[in-house]
Design an enzyme around this catalytic site. Sequence first.
Site, short mmCIF file in Angstrom:
data_model
loop_
_atom_site.label_atom_id
_atom_site.label_comp_id
_atom_site.label_asym_id
_atom_site.label_seq_id
_atom_site.Cartn_x
_atom_site.Cartn_y
_atom_site.Cartn_z
N HIS A 1 0.99 -1.29 -0.01
CA HIS A 1 -0.07 0.04 -0.05
C HIS A 1 0.76 1.27 -0.02
CE1 HIS A 1 0.67 1.14 4.39
NE2 HIS A 1 0.45 -0.04 4.60
N CYS B 1 2.70 -4.72 6.97
CA CYS B 1 2.70 -4.41 5.73
C CYS B 1 3.61 -3.81 4.96
CB CYS B 1 1.12 -3.59 5.39
SG CYS B 1 -0.46 -4.28 6.10
#
Length: 243
Positions: A193, A209
């Site tokens: 992301h 992440c």
Amino acid sequence: MNSEHRLSRRSFVLASVSMTATLAGCATTATSPRRVPVPEQVSRPIIPASEAELQARYAAVEDSGHLIPAVPYQKMDPKYYRQRVVDPTGEAPGTVVVDTPGRFLYVVEPGGTAIRYGVGIGRDGFAWQGEGIIHWRQSWPRWKPPADMIARQPHLARYSVENGGMDPGVKNPLGARALYIFQNGQDTLYRLHGSPEWDSIGKATSSGCVRLVNQDVIDLYARVPYHARIVVHQDALRAAPAV
């Protein structure tokens, strides 16, 4: 081979942005999501980007009504700039590879090259590894922290799934794009992301992440289709040279 397929590294970079910003405060306008052209043959040597190319690559950009600030790339380690490199992964073209120790993400191309991005990764104890697929992609996603994160940080409860998550925007932790990783049909809760925190690139700060600066995640999103294969390494992967 047709000359249109023989894109130089310079024309390839310029094709990845919609307009060159002539001033640091100027903003370009992102086009609709599209596949970025991939050359079938790359001229050698692969040379670093010029200053003008870097300015264009990391300029402020307006995307779907959101103004993404320019990245002060001069303050970053140059090895984390988006760039084409000799592929060190050995994976098939189209594969996404995360080199966790190296803080790099690669998209493998035909012909022995890869596009390399600098990334920030999860803190020790929150990192995932293995092989999966990019099952879902989202432009300007809502952020819905998982229950275990809310348990550690109760103030995030207002952004829970039940409460609808955080609205999209430049302050949203998922940034301009998110790619969701599944394994064996199940959501791993592991994401690629965007992030407004350019200074987190090259560091281990996120909760599991892989984060990229927003300008880079927009580029990544255009290169990676649904159901692309992804491999995440926790062991060292030999870093590719930039030239």
